[in-house]
Design a protein around this motif. Structure first.
Motif, mmCIF file in Angstrom:
data_model
loop_
_atom_site.group_PDB
_atom_site.id
_atom_site.type_symbol
_atom_site.label_atom_id
_atom_site.label_comp_id
_atom_site.label_asym_id
_atom_site.label_seq_id
_atom_site.Cartn_x
_atom_site.Cartn_y
_atom_site.Cartn_z
ATOM 1 N N THR A 19 -1.302 -4.146 -7.071
ATOM 2 C CA THR A 19 -0.822 -4.757 -8.309
ATOM 3 C C THR A 19 0.059 -5.969 -8.012
ATOM 4 O O THR A 19 -0.110 -7.025 -8.629
ATOM 5 N N LEU A 46 -7.714 -8.942 -11.887
ATOM 6 C CA LEU A 46 -8.094 -7.537 -11.958
ATOM 7 C C LEU A 46 -9.097 -7.196 -10.856
ATOM 8 O O LEU A 46 -8.940 -6.192 -10.151
ATOM 9 N N GLY A 82 -7.345 -7.212 -7.525
ATOM 10 C CA GLY A 82 -6.519 -6.010 -7.380
ATOM 11 C C GLY A 82 -7.345 -4.775 -7.079
ATOM 12 O O GLY A 82 -6.962 -3.952 -6.239
ATOM 13 N N ALA A 104 -1.954 1.404 -4.991
ATOM 14 C CA ALA A 104 -1.964 0.889 -6.362
ATOM 15 C C ALA A 104 -0.813 -0.088 -6.598
ATOM 16 O O ALA A 104 -1.018 -1.161 -7.185
ATOM 17 N N ALA A 134 -0.815 -9.967 -8.650
ATOM 18 C CA ALA A 134 0.054 -10.753 -9.520
ATOM 19 C C ALA A 134 0.532 -12.042 -8.859
ATOM 20 O O ALA A 134 0.719 -13.054 -9.539
#
Length: 56
Positions: A15, A31, A34, A11, A19
């Motif tokens: 992330t 999103l 990710g 996770a 980014a």
């Protein structure tokens, strides 16, 4: 416990990668990128663990 650690690592890594990537430009694309990255980390980790489980 190991699965939880693997999920936390996946996770956090997903992330950060979402980014800083240049592939995704909109928040929705980031999103999706990710989530795909997270799924890949978990899927590959589970697949490798099943292969290693059967090796004595």
């Amino acid at each position: 416990m190991h699965l939880l650690a693997m999920m936390a690592f996946a996770a956090l890594t997903a992330t950060v990668l979402a980014a800083i990537t240049n592939e995704a430009e909109t928040p929705r694309e980031r999103l999706i990128f990710g989530l795909k990255t997270f799924g890949s980390f978990i899927g590959i980790g589970l697949a490798i663990s099943w292969v290693i489980y059967f090796i004595p």
